[in-house]
Design an enzyme around this catalytic site. Sequence first.
Site, PDB file in Angstrom:
ATOM      1  N   CYS A 128      -7.362   2.027   1.813  1.00 55.34           N
ATOM      2  CA  CYS A 128      -8.079   1.157   0.882  1.00 55.34           C
ATOM      3  C   CYS A 128      -9.250   1.408   0.519  1.00 55.34           C
ATOM      4  O   CYS A 128      -9.706   2.173   1.367  1.00 55.34           O
ATOM      5  CB  CYS A 128      -7.200  -0.591   1.378  1.00 55.34           C
ATOM      6  SG  CYS A 128      -5.452  -0.270   2.026  1.00 55.34           S
TER       7      CYS A 128
ATOM      8  N   TRP B 184      -4.159  -0.383  -1.250  1.00 54.81           N
ATOM      9  CA  TRP B 184      -2.693   0.809  -1.486  1.00 54.81           C
ATOM     10  C   TRP B 184      -1.718   0.001  -0.144  1.00 54.81           C
ATOM     11  O   TRP B 184      -1.959   0.726   1.162  1.00 54.81           O
ATOM     12  CB  TRP B 184      -3.006   2.127  -0.862  1.00 54.81           C
ATOM     13  CG  TRP B 184      -1.964   2.805  -1.405  1.00 54.81           C
ATOM     14  CD1 TRP B 184      -1.897   3.227  -2.836  1.00 54.81           C
ATOM     15  CD2 TRP B 184      -1.195   3.813  -0.252  1.00 54.81           C
ATOM     16  NE1 TRP B 184      -0.433   4.548  -2.613  1.00 54.81           N
ATOM     17  CE2 TRP B 184      -0.037   4.538  -0.960  1.00 54.81           C
ATOM     18  CE3 TRP B 184      -1.007   3.518   1.016  1.00 54.81           C
ATOM     19  CZ2 TRP B 184       0.932   5.941  -0.414  1.00 54.81           C
ATOM     20  CZ3 TRP B 184      -0.096   4.239   1.176  1.00 54.81           C
ATOM     21  CH2 TRP B 184       0.678   5.227   0.516  1.00 54.81           C
TER      22      TRP B 184
ATOM     23  N   LYS C  46      -5.982   7.942  -5.559  1.00 52.49           N
ATOM     24  CA  LYS C  46      -6.121   9.000  -5.803  1.00 52.49           C
ATOM     25  C   LYS C  46      -7.043   9.088  -4.599  1.00 52.49           C
ATOM     26  O   LYS C  46      -7.014  10.768  -4.403  1.00 52.49           O
ATOM     27  CB  LYS C  46      -7.736   8.762  -6.309  1.00 52.49           C
ATOM     28  CG  LYS C  46      -9.079  10.111  -6.848  1.00 52.49           C
ATOM     29  CD  LYS C  46      -8.236  10.616  -8.153  1.00 52.49           C
ATOM     30  CE  LYS C  46      -8.911  12.149  -7.110  1.00 52.49           C
ATOM     31  NZ  LYS C  46      -8.136  13.215  -8.872  1.00 52.49           N
TER      32      LYS C  46
ATOM     33  N   ARG D 211      -9.031   4.977  -3.927  1.00 52.39           N
ATOM     34  CA  ARG D 211      -8.428   4.940  -2.539  1.00 52.39           C
ATOM     35  C   ARG D 211      -7.186   3.419  -3.127  1.00 52.39           C
ATOM     36  O   ARG D 211      -6.553   3.383  -1.514  1.00 52.39           O
ATOM     37  CB  ARG D 211      -9.520   3.836  -1.462  1.00 52.39           C
ATOM     38  CG  ARG D 211     -10.678   4.938  -1.515  1.00 52.39           C
ATOM     39  CD  ARG D 211     -11.872   4.280  -0.698  1.00 52.39           C
ATOM     40  NE  ARG D 211     -11.417   4.377   0.907  1.00 52.39           N
ATOM     41  CZ  ARG D 211     -11.650   5.309   1.516  1.00 52.39           C
ATOM     42  NH1 ARG D 211     -12.515   6.697   0.732  1.00 52.39           N
ATOM     43  NH2 ARG D 211     -11.700   5.450   2.589  1.00 52.39           N
TER      44      ARG D 211
ATOM     45  N   HIS E 106      19.000  32.998  -4.270  1.00 58.67           N
ATOM     46  CA  HIS E 106      19.149  31.682  -3.160  1.00 58.67           C
ATOM     47  C   HIS E 106      19.222  30.034  -2.933  1.00 58.67           C
ATOM     48  O   HIS E 106      19.706  29.817  -1.097  1.00 58.67           O
ATOM     49  CB  HIS E 106      18.314  32.630  -1.342  1.00 58.67           C
ATOM     50  CG  HIS E 106      17.873  33.784  -1.521  1.00 58.67           C
ATOM     51  ND1 HIS E 106      18.940  34.675  -0.999  1.00 58.67           N
ATOM     52  CD2 HIS E 106      16.809  34.198  -1.852  1.00 58.67           C
ATOM     53  CE1 HIS E 106      18.114  36.348  -1.314  1.00 58.67           C
ATOM     54  NE2 HIS E 106      17.349  36.029  -1.982  1.00 58.67           N
TER      55      HIS E 106
ATOM     56  N   GLU F  43       2.197  23.819  -8.284  1.00 57.82           N
ATOM     57  CA  GLU F  43       1.031  23.016  -8.769  1.00 57.82           C
ATOM     58  C   GLU F  43       1.371  22.143 -10.223  1.00 57.82           C
ATOM     59  O   GLU F  43       1.428  20.814 -10.706  1.00 57.82           O
ATOM     60  CB  GLU F  43      -0.279  23.759  -9.549  1.00 57.82           C
ATOM     61  CG  GLU F  43      -1.230  22.763 -10.021  1.00 57.82           C
ATOM     62  CD  GLU F  43      -1.954  21.267  -9.616  1.00 57.82           C
ATOM     63  OE1 GLU F  43      -1.501  20.967  -8.174  1.00 57.82           O
ATOM     64  OE2 GLU F  43      -2.552  20.828  -9.842  1.00 57.82           O
TER      65      GLU F  43
ATOM     66  N   ASN G  32      -9.736  -1.137   6.254  1.00 59.89           N
ATOM     67  CA  ASN G  32      -8.757  -0.056   5.206  1.00 59.89           C
ATOM     68  C   ASN G  32      -7.511   0.591   6.561  1.00 59.89           C
ATOM     69  O   ASN G  32      -8.431   0.656   8.378  1.00 59.89           O
ATOM     70  CB  ASN G  32      -9.826   1.009   5.020  1.00 59.89           C
ATOM     71  CG  ASN G  32      -9.647   2.496   5.094  1.00 59.89           C
ATOM     72  OD1 ASN G  32      -8.359   2.738   4.507  1.00 59.89           O
ATOM     73  ND2 ASN G  32     -10.122   2.968   4.830  1.00 59.89           N
ATOM     74  N   GLY G  33      -6.838   1.038   6.687  1.00 58.43           N
ATOM     75  CA  GLY G  33      -6.315   2.422   7.988  1.00 58.43           C
ATOM     76  C   GLY G  33      -4.877   1.979   8.843  1.00 58.43           C
ATOM     77  O   GLY G  33      -4.518   0.608   7.689  1.00 58.43           O
TER      78      GLY G  33
ATOM     79  N   GLU H  34       4.354  13.550 -10.912  1.00 61.06           N
ATOM     80  CA  GLU H  34       3.187  13.171  -9.889  1.00 61.06           C
ATOM     81  C   GLU H  34       2.964  11.974 -11.546  1.00 61.06           C
ATOM     82  O   GLU H  34       3.028  10.418 -11.415  1.00 61.06           O
ATOM     83  CB  GLU H  34       1.855  13.799  -9.599  1.00 61.06           C
ATOM     84  CG  GLU H  34       0.899  12.852  -9.963  1.00 61.06           C
ATOM     85  CD  GLU H  34      -0.481  13.127  -9.184  1.00 61.06           C
ATOM     86  OE1 GLU H  34      -0.597  14.929  -9.493  1.00 61.06           O
ATOM     87  OE2 GLU H  34      -1.002  12.964  -8.909  1.00 61.06           O
TER      88      GLU H  34
ATOM     89  N   LYS I  86       2.167  18.493 -10.590  1.00 53.85           N
ATOM     90  CA  LYS I  86       1.919  17.712 -12.071  1.00 53.85           C
ATOM     91  C   LYS I  86       2.953  16.074 -12.616  1.00 53.85           C
ATOM     92  O   LYS I  86       2.119  15.407 -13.128  1.00 53.85           O
ATOM     93  CB  LYS I  86       0.795  18.056 -13.431  1.00 53.85           C
ATOM     94  CG  LYS I  86      -0.136  19.017 -13.026  1.00 53.85           C
ATOM     95  CD  LYS I  86      -1.061  17.812 -12.317  1.00 53.85           C
ATOM     96  CE  LYS I  86      -1.639  18.089 -11.289  1.00 53.85           C
ATOM     97  NZ  LYS I  86      -2.434  18.179 -10.206  1.00 53.85           N
TER      98      LYS I  86
END
Length: 604
Positions: free
Chosen positions: A2, A72, A599, A27, A500, A477, A98-99, A484, A481
């Site tokens: 946060c 968050w 982010k 955050r 496989h 990657e 925060n934590g 997400e 994207k």
Amino acid sequence: MCGIFGYIGSKDPLTVCLKGLEQLEYRGYDSTGIAGVIAGKIASYKEAGKISLLKQKINLRSLELAIGHTRWATHGKVSQENAHPHVDASQSIALVHNGIIENYSSLRDGLKRQGVLFASETDSEVIVQLVSSFYRGDLCKAVQQTLPLLHGAFAIALIHKDHPDQILVAARESPLAIGFDDEHTESIVSSDPNAFLGRAFNVLFLHDDEIACVQKGRVHLFDQKLVPIAKKIERFETDYQTPSKEGFEHFMLKEIYEQPKTIQNAMFGRADPNFEKFGFSEEEIKSFKNVWILGCGTSAHAGSIGAMYFEDLAKLPASCDIASEARYRDPILGPDTLVIGISQSGETADTLAAIREAKKQGCKILGICNVLHSTLTREATGSIFLKAGPEISVCSTKAFSSQLVVLNLLALHFAHVRGCLAPGEADSYLAELKKIPEQIQEVMQQAPTLQKLAKKYAHYHDFFFMGRRYMFRAAQEAALKLKEISYVNANGYPAGELKHGPLALVNPQLPIVAFCSNMKTQEKILSNLMEVKARGGPILAFAPKQLKEVAAVADDVVWLPSTLDELAPFASTIAGQLLAYFIAKEKGCDIDQPRNLAKSVTVE
Ligand code: AGP
């Protein structure tokens, strides 16, 4: 994970706090709130939702000081009750955190047995209730008694209704910066000094279990025993600009289109085998026997490509690990391993924890980062900045391509120092690299084609991305994207692994997105495409112009500029970014702030 912010000083605390929180929204943006003191009482307002909503609704006038939070969610659902600030049962103290408090459950049970009533499901509320239980007129003392009981990571800011002249802050394994002006008229506390709103400040950072009493333009610092301590004060001038989309519909699209420029910025002063100074001497570079790159998410994908650069160009054994795994491994490390921490934000908790472990084992750390003054750059032996400018969209785009540039040129520099380059090799390589910004413009001209393809493919629920060598990482990657921002399942896999197991998935409802630009393995990827085709899987290929054979097997092809295998990830991933963007748009998703994400991932 946060953002916390606090202000005491000559300006309106509410206005400053709202602006500060906007800077910290990267955050977390699940919920937000602000508390202050008005006429001897705690006043607070919070909302489940983003800061824009809080700004519309908050109606707290004449606060004497303010603390604020952008959340968050970790413990407790996204709701108004679980939003910070949390106020103790006696309505005297407000706290932002925060934590994560790992032992919150037993602490909460203990307080409940003493009759304390809880108003939220969060781990954070136990802190304010504990401080309240210890409070006998001295807030600093109550905080000091509370800290040893807490297990986990925290940065906290508290205010008390009877002490409207102070904000109490403390931290452990979470960043907390305190800034004050030269005239001693205002002070700010923040999870990130870049949220200090473009003013010159004297700044200090709290270390583990330190406590600070912050007043107007003054800070009193204490250790765990409440013994006053002195600390190095740094001068910070932050460059505050309100982020603007500059006419683009989303920050993500703007940031995709910035890449020709940001790639050039990342090359500036480095597109030369001599590179710029970054805190390591040539002797040290020669002494390294291997390179270990650590990062998360997109940064880890860039790191994996970077490891290939070190092996292919500098002939130096190199690997990349996901930091959340690496931090609990027990690798054989020492001073001859160069550890590279790679992070756009420089605040990712797992990346920081992993480099701290490596540091303990005697390794030197190189930080590759986009954010000045971030924790990574403060803790690393040397740093290289991406110079990509603020990346606002949660979905990382321009930071990734800048990371590739830096890793590429760094590996070339290592190759030069270690004498691995043939005469003229660096020049011809650099000539190819310098073509990248122009080649990316070419990819961007294909945006209308990619938008059409997005319309065709947006209804699928699952995707399988594949490629070989450099293109395997590009596939990973591009898949990240898509999942997400579009909330569809997308797997990024090495194409050679198809037989496989994953080949069993292939069916007409599973599009295969194939990245074909690794020319060293061109025949192999063509065979993989044939195998998919034979089993009825729709194929969307991203292929270099010279690989014409792809047209005969794929359903759709996006033609990309031809380049060296090492440099092919640029065009391929940027085409992947555009595809993901248009699919997300087609599905009506919140592109810049996708659900459940932040982010910067500042908790484990
Ligand atoms: C990328 O689009 C993601 N949002 C995410 O994977 C990100 O790259 C990761 O959290 C690491 O962040 P960092 O680069 O700031 O350390």
